[in-house]
Design a protein around this motif. Sequence first.
Motif, PDB file in Angstrom:
ATOM      1  N   GLU A 198       0.830  -1.207   0.000  1.00 43.05           N
ATOM      2  CA  GLU A 198       0.000   0.000   0.000  1.00 43.05           C
ATOM      3  C   GLU A 198       0.864   1.257   0.000  1.00 43.05           C
ATOM      4  N   LYS A 199       1.977   1.211   0.782  1.00 43.17           N
ATOM      5  CA  LYS A 199       2.879   2.363   0.821  1.00 43.17           C
ATOM      6  C   LYS A 199       3.510   2.598  -0.543  1.00 43.17           C
ATOM      7  N   ARG A 200       3.934   1.493  -1.199  1.00 46.99           N
ATOM      8  CA  ARG A 200       4.529   1.627  -2.524  1.00 46.99           C
ATOM      9  C   ARG A 200       3.519   2.205  -3.519  1.00 46.99           C
ATOM     10  N   LEU A 201       2.284   1.740  -3.416  1.00 42.67           N
ATOM     11  CA  LEU A 201       1.233   2.245  -4.312  1.00 42.67           C
ATOM     12  C   LEU A 201       0.946   3.720  -4.050  1.00 42.67           C
ATOM     13  N   ASP A 202       0.923   4.043  -2.743  1.00 44.49           N
ATOM     14  CA  ASP A 202       0.670   5.450  -2.390  1.00 44.49           C
ATOM     15  C   ASP A 202       1.768   6.346  -2.951  1.00 44.49           C
ATOM     16  N   LYS A 203       3.039   5.885  -2.822  1.00 43.32           N
ATOM     17  CA  LYS A 203       4.159   6.650  -3.355  1.00 43.32           C
ATOM     18  C   LYS A 203       4.061   6.780  -4.863  1.00 43.32           C
ATOM     19  N   ALA A 204       3.681   5.687  -5.505  1.00 38.88           N
ATOM     20  CA  ALA A 204       3.564   5.699  -6.971  1.00 38.88           C
ATOM     21  C   ALA A 204       2.465   6.659  -7.412  1.00 38.88           C
ATOM     22  N   VAL A 205       1.328   6.631  -6.686  1.00 33.13           N
ATOM     23  CA  VAL A 205       0.210   7.534  -7.012  1.00 33.13           C
ATOM     24  C   VAL A 205       0.616   8.985  -6.798  1.00 33.13           C
ATOM     25  N   GLU A 206       1.314   9.221  -5.670  1.00 34.76           N
ATOM     26  CA  GLU A 206       1.748  10.592  -5.359  1.00 34.76           C
ATOM     27  C   GLU A 206       2.736  11.094  -6.409  1.00 34.76           C
ATOM     28  N   LYS A 207       3.643  10.221  -6.822  1.00 32.01           N
ATOM     29  CA  LYS A 207       4.608  10.581  -7.849  1.00 32.01           C
ATOM     30  C   LYS A 207       3.894  10.915  -9.150  1.00 32.01           C
ATOM     31  N   LYS A 208       2.896  10.099  -9.479  1.00 31.02           N
ATOM     32  CA  LYS A 208       2.136  10.306 -10.713  1.00 31.02           C
ATOM     33  C   LYS A 208       1.381  11.635 -10.675  1.00 31.02           C
ATOM     34  N   LYS A 209       0.830  11.962  -9.499  1.00 27.25           N
ATOM     35  CA  LYS A 209       0.112  13.226  -9.338  1.00 27.25           C
ATOM     36  C   LYS A 209       1.045  14.417  -9.550  1.00 27.25           C
ATOM     37  N   LYS A 210       2.258  14.306  -8.967  1.00 27.56           N
ATOM     38  CA  LYS A 210       3.234  15.382  -9.116  1.00 27.56           C
ATOM     39  C   LYS A 210       3.603  15.583 -10.570  1.00 27.56           C
ATOM     40  N   GLU A 211       3.797  14.445 -11.276  1.00 30.15           N
ATOM     41  CA  GLU A 211       4.142  14.532 -12.692  1.00 30.15           C
ATOM     42  C   GLU A 211       3.020  15.204 -13.496  1.00 30.15           C
ATOM     43  N   ILE A 212       1.788  14.842 -13.149  1.00 27.97           N
ATOM     44  CA  ILE A 212       0.634  15.411 -13.851  1.00 27.97           C
ATOM     45  C   ILE A 212       0.540  16.915 -13.593  1.00 27.97           C
ATOM     46  N   ARG A 213       0.748  17.304 -12.312  1.00 28.37           N
ATOM     47  CA  ARG A 213       0.684  18.719 -11.970  1.00 28.37           C
ATOM     48  C   ARG A 213       1.787  19.512 -12.685  1.00 28.37           C
ATOM     49  N   LYS A 214       2.972  18.872 -12.773  1.00 27.49           N
ATOM     50  CA  LYS A 214       4.105  19.513 -13.443  1.00 27.49           C
ATOM     51  C   LYS A 214       3.798  19.722 -14.912  1.00 27.49           C
ATOM     52  N   GLU A 215       3.212  18.733 -15.560  1.00 26.21           N
ATOM     53  CA  GLU A 215       2.855  18.829 -16.979  1.00 26.21           C
ATOM     54  C   GLU A 215       1.782  19.895 -17.178  1.00 26.21           C
ATOM     55  N   GLN A 216       0.849  19.955 -16.238  1.00 24.68           N
ATOM     56  CA  GLN A 216      -0.232  20.950 -16.335  1.00 24.68           C
ATOM     57  C   GLN A 216       0.331  22.371 -16.269  1.00 24.68           C
ATOM     58  N   LYS A 217       1.327  22.545 -15.360  1.00 21.56           N
ATOM     59  CA  LYS A 217       1.955  23.864 -15.237  1.00 21.56           C
ATOM     60  C   LYS A 217       2.655  24.260 -16.535  1.00 21.56           C
ATOM     61  N   LYS A 218       3.368  23.287 -17.148  1.00 23.77           N
ATOM     62  CA  LYS A 218       4.059  23.544 -18.410  1.00 23.77           C
ATOM     63  C   LYS A 218       3.072  23.964 -19.498  1.00 23.77           C
ATOM     64  N   GLU A 219       1.959  23.261 -19.591  1.00 14.68           N
ATOM     65  CA  GLU A 219       0.951  23.552 -20.600  1.00 14.68           C
ATOM     66  C   GLU A 219       0.341  24.919 -20.373  1.00 14.68           C
ATOM     67  N   LEU A 220       0.185  25.265 -19.061  1.00 13.43           N
ATOM     68  CA  LEU A 220      -0.418  26.561 -18.716  1.00 13.43           C
ATOM     69  C   LEU A 220       0.522  27.713 -19.132  1.00 13.43           C
TER      70      LEU A 220
END
Length: 224
Positions: A198-220
């Motif tokens: 569960e911890k590994r999944l949580d880390k993976a999800v959190e990492k994915k969220k950060k990547e998505i937010r980073k991409e969103q900022k670039k697009e903005l």
Amino acid sequence: MYKFILFLCLSITVLYASNPLMYAVLGDKIYNNLDNIKKLTTIGDYYLYQDDINKYIVDVNKAKAIGLSLDENSSPKERKAYLKELRELSSENDYYTRLATTSLYTSMQNGNSLLFTKIINSGLINTQENKKVILDYYFAHQNDINTTGVIDLYLKEDKELKAKREASAKKLITKKMKEEQRIKRIRKDDEIQQLKLEKRLDKAVEKKKKEIRKEQKKELLKSI
């Protein structure tokens, strides 16, 4: 005098000699039970059979002497005569054995604990086959019975059996406890592994969220 000494020597030799090998299946039953049948004359009303039993003892010893003298070189006639004698003696042996069994049940019906005790220790009773009725009578009349012999053996066997049952039950409980502890350990390990996953999944999800937010900022920034 000479004949008497010869007879005495023969009797002693027969008494302590091994049983004849010829027709041993039939003969051993007779020879091995002789001492038990002798005891009958000291039990209850069996003194009335004194003469018959004494004659039987003499006949058995004679048969044993004959059996010991036979070998592979003996004639068929001699062997046949010996076998015939054994069959007759076997019938008498069985008769005394049945008589003892009858006396056992008669003693219990009449509440004759002294006769009961002597009969069960005579060696003529199938004590395993009659164990239940013997113990039932003993527990109902134990204040009148000397336990020396068969009864002591029964009680010891039952005590040992009880101890074995308790040990077996204890072993089963211990085994069950060990199995329960093993299952608990497995479940605990599973829980630990589940938490790690569960911890590994949580880390993976959190990492994915950060990547998505980073991409969103670039697009903005590109759109400004």
